[in-house]
Design a protein around this motif. Sequence first.
Motif, PDB file in Angstrom:
ATOM      1  N   THR A 178      19.406 -14.149  37.734  1.00  0.00           N
ATOM      2  CA  THR A 178      19.050 -14.424  36.532  1.00  0.00           C
ATOM      3  C   THR A 178      19.674 -13.603  35.531  1.00  0.00           C
ATOM      4  N   LEU A 179      19.875 -12.490  35.875  1.00  0.00           N
ATOM      5  CA  LEU A 179      20.450 -11.338  34.942  1.00  0.00           C
ATOM      6  C   LEU A 179      21.904 -11.816  34.809  1.00  0.00           C
ATOM      7  N   LEU A 180      22.535 -12.118  35.856  1.00  0.00           N
ATOM      8  CA  LEU A 180      24.043 -12.368  36.013  1.00  0.00           C
ATOM      9  C   LEU A 180      24.388 -13.877  35.138  1.00  0.00           C
ATOM     10  N   LYS A 181      23.387 -14.835  35.385  1.00  0.00           N
ATOM     11  CA  LYS A 181      23.504 -16.034  34.594  1.00  0.00           C
ATOM     12  C   LYS A 181      23.561 -15.659  33.140  1.00  0.00           C
ATOM     13  N   LEU A 182      22.594 -14.960  32.645  1.00  0.00           N
ATOM     14  CA  LEU A 182      22.406 -14.613  31.420  1.00  0.00           C
ATOM     15  C   LEU A 182      23.282 -13.937  30.787  1.00  0.00           C
TER      16      LEU A 182
END
Length: 317
Positions: free
Chosen positions: A223-227
């Motif tokens: 999720t962090l990488l997508k954001l």
Amino acid sequence: MKLTRCVHLKDSPLTARLTKQFVAREVPNVKPRATNWFPGHMPSGLKRMQMMTRVADCIIEVHDARIPFTSRNALANQSYVGRPKILVLAKADLVNRDQIEMICQQISVKESIPVYSTSNTVKQKKFLRNLIKDGVSMANADQLTIAKPHYTFFVSGIPNTGKSSFINIFKKDLDHDKNKMQVAPHPGVTKKISNRMKILESPKVYIYDTPGVNQPMLDNPETLLKLAACECVPTSVAGPVQTADYLLFWLNRKRQYRYAFQCGLAAPSNNIIEVLAYYARKKDLMIDGKPNVRDAAEHFVRMFNKGQLGKVILEDF
């Protein structure tokens, strides 16, 4: 600044065979980690939003079309329980049109709410009027009177999904107000709830912009990488090279190989260091004679967010 024309590798006979033979990674390189990116304006902004939503007739949730599920904030949504809601997928020009229409329909059926997609690259007066019509109708659904004297809409979403740009579309196409909301290609520009702005005279409709609010703790590394890839959090939070590597995984998976042309490669690659090193040499991003892969990674992420690496949704649906 004039942009260089992007060419897909399939247009080059020299790389067609290598492109066809290329096998993309099946899983991304994701390292377990929990990250807190919750700047001081977010908790205070969230608290004020929770108080002010009592007067909201409709909530317009703005999400990034490239991460339509990840860019939703369950924490903020708890503040809007019981309020009519409309979902807007912004930056739709950065994804495939057929795919975004499929996602809009999927969410609309599942949640029984109106779902729109939009971009600030074209005029959309009809779309805006339909959205307002939906919001007013939903606000009137529980009213005993025929209509309210005015309506208040709140625009909500996580950082840098395009909330202020969305409001500027309203002002440009419906109100012709030259005082635009401040926007920038990075998160955290809107730090407080804006003053009330009238976007329509008949019926009277007012709108508030709100600060982007993330979850206090991002405990899912993907999720962090997508954001970070969509610049909803600074790339420094996830790491520029890790973020670029995650983008590379999705670009290869979706067979979007424009990055190879942009970086000076002869064929696609699963090796992000190789990709960034080629790009650094091409753009003279060097330190002591060696490629500056960190700076190259920042450039790589920016190219993706300008649509120069292809139209990709970073989620399965």
